[in-house]
Motif scaffolding. Sequence first.
Motif, PDB file in Angstrom:
ATOM      1  N   MET A  27     -27.391  59.230  23.132  1.00  0.00           N
ATOM      2  CA  MET A  27     -27.865  60.409  23.854  1.00  0.00           C
ATOM      3  C   MET A  27     -27.726  60.237  25.350  1.00  0.00           C
ATOM      4  N   LEU A  28     -28.188  59.096  25.891  1.00  0.00           N
ATOM      5  CA  LEU A  28     -28.113  58.870  27.328  1.00  0.00           C
ATOM      6  C   LEU A  28     -26.681  58.661  27.796  1.00  0.00           C
ATOM      7  N   PHE A  29     -25.878  57.957  26.980  1.00  0.00           N
ATOM      8  CA  PHE A  29     -24.496  57.737  27.378  1.00  0.00           C
ATOM      9  C   PHE A  29     -23.741  59.065  27.447  1.00  0.00           C
ATOM     10  N   ASN A  30     -23.880  59.902  26.432  1.00  0.00           N
ATOM     11  CA  ASN A  30     -23.205  61.198  26.446  1.00  0.00           C
ATOM     12  C   ASN A  30     -23.671  62.046  27.627  1.00  0.00           C
ATOM     13  N   HIS A  31     -24.959  62.008  27.894  1.00  0.00           N
ATOM     14  CA  HIS A  31     -25.497  62.728  29.054  1.00  0.00           C
ATOM     15  C   HIS A  31     -24.836  62.237  30.341  1.00  0.00           C
ATOM     16  N   SER A  32     -24.690  60.930  30.468  1.00  0.00           N
ATOM     17  CA  SER A  32     -24.117  60.368  31.685  1.00  0.00           C
ATOM     18  C   SER A  32     -22.675  60.817  31.894  1.00  0.00           C
ATOM     19  N   VAL A  33     -21.897  60.852  30.823  1.00  0.00           N
ATOM     20  CA  VAL A  33     -20.513  61.307  30.960  1.00  0.00           C
ATOM     21  C   VAL A  33     -20.474  62.806  31.264  1.00  0.00           C
ATOM     22  N   ARG A  34     -21.379  63.564  30.670  1.00  0.00           N
ATOM     23  CA  ARG A  34     -21.432  64.993  30.990  1.00  0.00           C
ATOM     24  C   ARG A  34     -21.773  65.206  32.461  1.00  0.00           C
ATOM     25  N   VAL A  35     -22.650  64.380  32.996  1.00  0.00           N
ATOM     26  CA  VAL A  35     -22.984  64.472  34.415  1.00  0.00           C
ATOM     27  C   VAL A  35     -21.727  64.293  35.264  1.00  0.00           C
ATOM     28  N   PHE A  36     -20.906  63.313  34.900  1.00  0.00           N
ATOM     29  CA  PHE A  36     -19.649  63.130  35.626  1.00  0.00           C
ATOM     30  C   PHE A  36     -18.755  64.350  35.499  1.00  0.00           C
ATOM     31  N   LEU A  37     -18.580  64.839  34.283  1.00  0.00           N
ATOM     32  CA  LEU A  37     -17.660  65.950  34.060  1.00  0.00           C
ATOM     33  C   LEU A  37     -18.102  67.211  34.800  1.00  0.00           C
ATOM     34  N   PHE A  38     -19.372  67.542  34.689  1.00  0.00           N
ATOM     35  CA  PHE A  38     -19.854  68.735  35.381  1.00  0.00           C
ATOM     36  C   PHE A  38     -19.792  68.560  36.895  1.00  0.00           C
ATOM     37  N   GLY A  39     -20.112  67.347  37.365  1.00  0.00           N
ATOM     38  CA  GLY A  39     -20.020  67.090  38.798  1.00  0.00           C
ATOM     39  C   GLY A  39     -18.598  67.185  39.296  1.00  0.00           C
ATOM     40  N   VAL A 134     -31.590  70.558  33.594  1.00  0.00           N
ATOM     41  CA  VAL A 134     -32.451  71.739  33.770  1.00  0.00           C
ATOM     42  C   VAL A 134     -31.665  73.039  33.896  1.00  0.00           C
ATOM     43  N   GLY A 135     -30.341  72.965  33.733  1.00  0.00           N
ATOM     44  CA  GLY A 135     -29.547  74.188  33.678  1.00  0.00           C
ATOM     45  C   GLY A 135     -29.239  74.841  34.999  1.00  0.00           C
ATOM     46  N   ILE A 136     -29.534  74.169  36.126  1.00  0.00           N
ATOM     47  CA  ILE A 136     -29.208  74.748  37.432  1.00  0.00           C
ATOM     48  C   ILE A 136     -27.699  74.727  37.617  1.00  0.00           C
ATOM     49  N   GLY A 137     -27.091  75.895  37.833  1.00  0.00           N
ATOM     50  CA  GLY A 137     -25.647  76.004  37.958  1.00  0.00           C
ATOM     51  C   GLY A 137     -24.937  76.255  36.642  1.00  0.00           C
ATOM     52  N   TYR A 138     -25.683  76.473  35.581  1.00  0.00           N
ATOM     53  CA  TYR A 138     -25.117  76.670  34.236  1.00  0.00           C
ATOM     54  C   TYR A 138     -24.034  77.753  34.227  1.00  0.00           C
ATOM     55  N   ASP A 139     -24.303  78.878  34.885  1.00  0.00           N
ATOM     56  CA  ASP A 139     -23.364  79.998  34.853  1.00  0.00           C
ATOM     57  C   ASP A 139     -22.160  79.812  35.766  1.00  0.00           C
ATOM     58  N   ASP A 140     -22.148  78.726  36.536  1.00  0.00           N
ATOM     59  CA  ASP A 140     -20.983  78.442  37.378  1.00  0.00           C
ATOM     60  C   ASP A 140     -19.826  77.869  36.566  1.00  0.00           C
ATOM     61  N   TYR A 141     -20.117  77.497  35.324  1.00  0.00           N
ATOM     62  CA  TYR A 141     -19.103  76.944  34.432  1.00  0.00           C
ATOM     63  C   TYR A 141     -18.782  77.981  33.367  1.00  0.00           C
ATOM     64  N   THR A 142     -17.542  78.050  32.988  1.00  0.00           N
ATOM     65  CA  THR A 142     -17.165  79.031  31.967  1.00  0.00           C
ATOM     66  C   THR A 142     -17.681  78.579  30.610  1.00  0.00           C
ATOM     67  N   PRO A 143     -17.859  79.512  29.681  1.00  0.00           N
ATOM     68  CA  PRO A 143     -18.259  79.112  28.334  1.00  0.00           C
ATOM     69  C   PRO A 143     -17.293  78.106  27.727  1.00  0.00           C
ATOM     70  N   GLU A 144     -16.006  78.237  28.039  1.00  0.00           N
ATOM     71  CA  GLU A 144     -15.002  77.309  27.519  1.00  0.00           C
ATOM     72  C   GLU A 144     -15.214  75.904  28.087  1.00  0.00           C
ATOM     73  N   GLN A 145     -15.523  75.822  29.370  1.00  0.00           N
ATOM     74  CA  GLN A 145     -15.773  74.516  29.977  1.00  0.00           C
ATOM     75  C   GLN A 145     -16.995  73.850  29.352  1.00  0.00           C
ATOM     76  N   ARG A 146     -18.059  74.607  29.229  1.00  0.00           N
ATOM     77  CA  ARG A 146     -19.278  74.042  28.649  1.00  0.00           C
ATOM     78  C   ARG A 146     -19.045  73.605  27.208  1.00  0.00           C
TER      79      ARG A 146
END
Length: 209
Positions: A27-39, A134-146
Amino acid sequence: MISAVRIPDSQVAREAAELVRQHESEMLFNHSVRVFLFGAMKGIRQNLKFDSELLYVAALFHDLGLADAYHTETKRFEVDGADAARAFLKSHGIPEPKADLVWEAIALHTTPGIPQYMRPEIALTNAGVLVDVVGIGYDDYTPEQRAQVITDFPRGDFKNEFIEVQTCSALKKPLTTFGTVNFDYIEHRDLTFHKPNACTRIRNTPWLT
């Protein structure tokens, strides 16, 4: 490649991922990689110049302080993770200014109102955390990206598991949570627990006025 973002594949990046995988849950590892990708996606969208490898290491290590192997009694968990990342980078010959930049990105990743004005690697680590947690900036990404990000790095029962991990860490060293968002985890678990009031602390100092 995930939505034009390439996950770094250098020796440093691979060894960083291997180290974090050893100590973090999936869970934490996947979260960490998602943080990189979204950033990184945000950085590309805003045409920022950033070091992808440093951002990746910052994202990987940003929650490592929650792991038992890197837990200390007196430091905020963010600082525990930051210390681990800096030591890892310096042991791999990364220059001190770059290691310090990663330290700052991790140490400040939960601090509101400041990281977004700092260097891109710091701002983007914080942005990745904010959107994934916490979803801040959620709508800045396309549904496809998410969808692509969570397909490759699933959230699972992220909300409940993440709150539990953070709460366990906070309860181990509550004094490190005062003045930070980490106190919320304790208060969520125990409504009778009260943090020191800043005004009371000021009035109780040894100064006469």
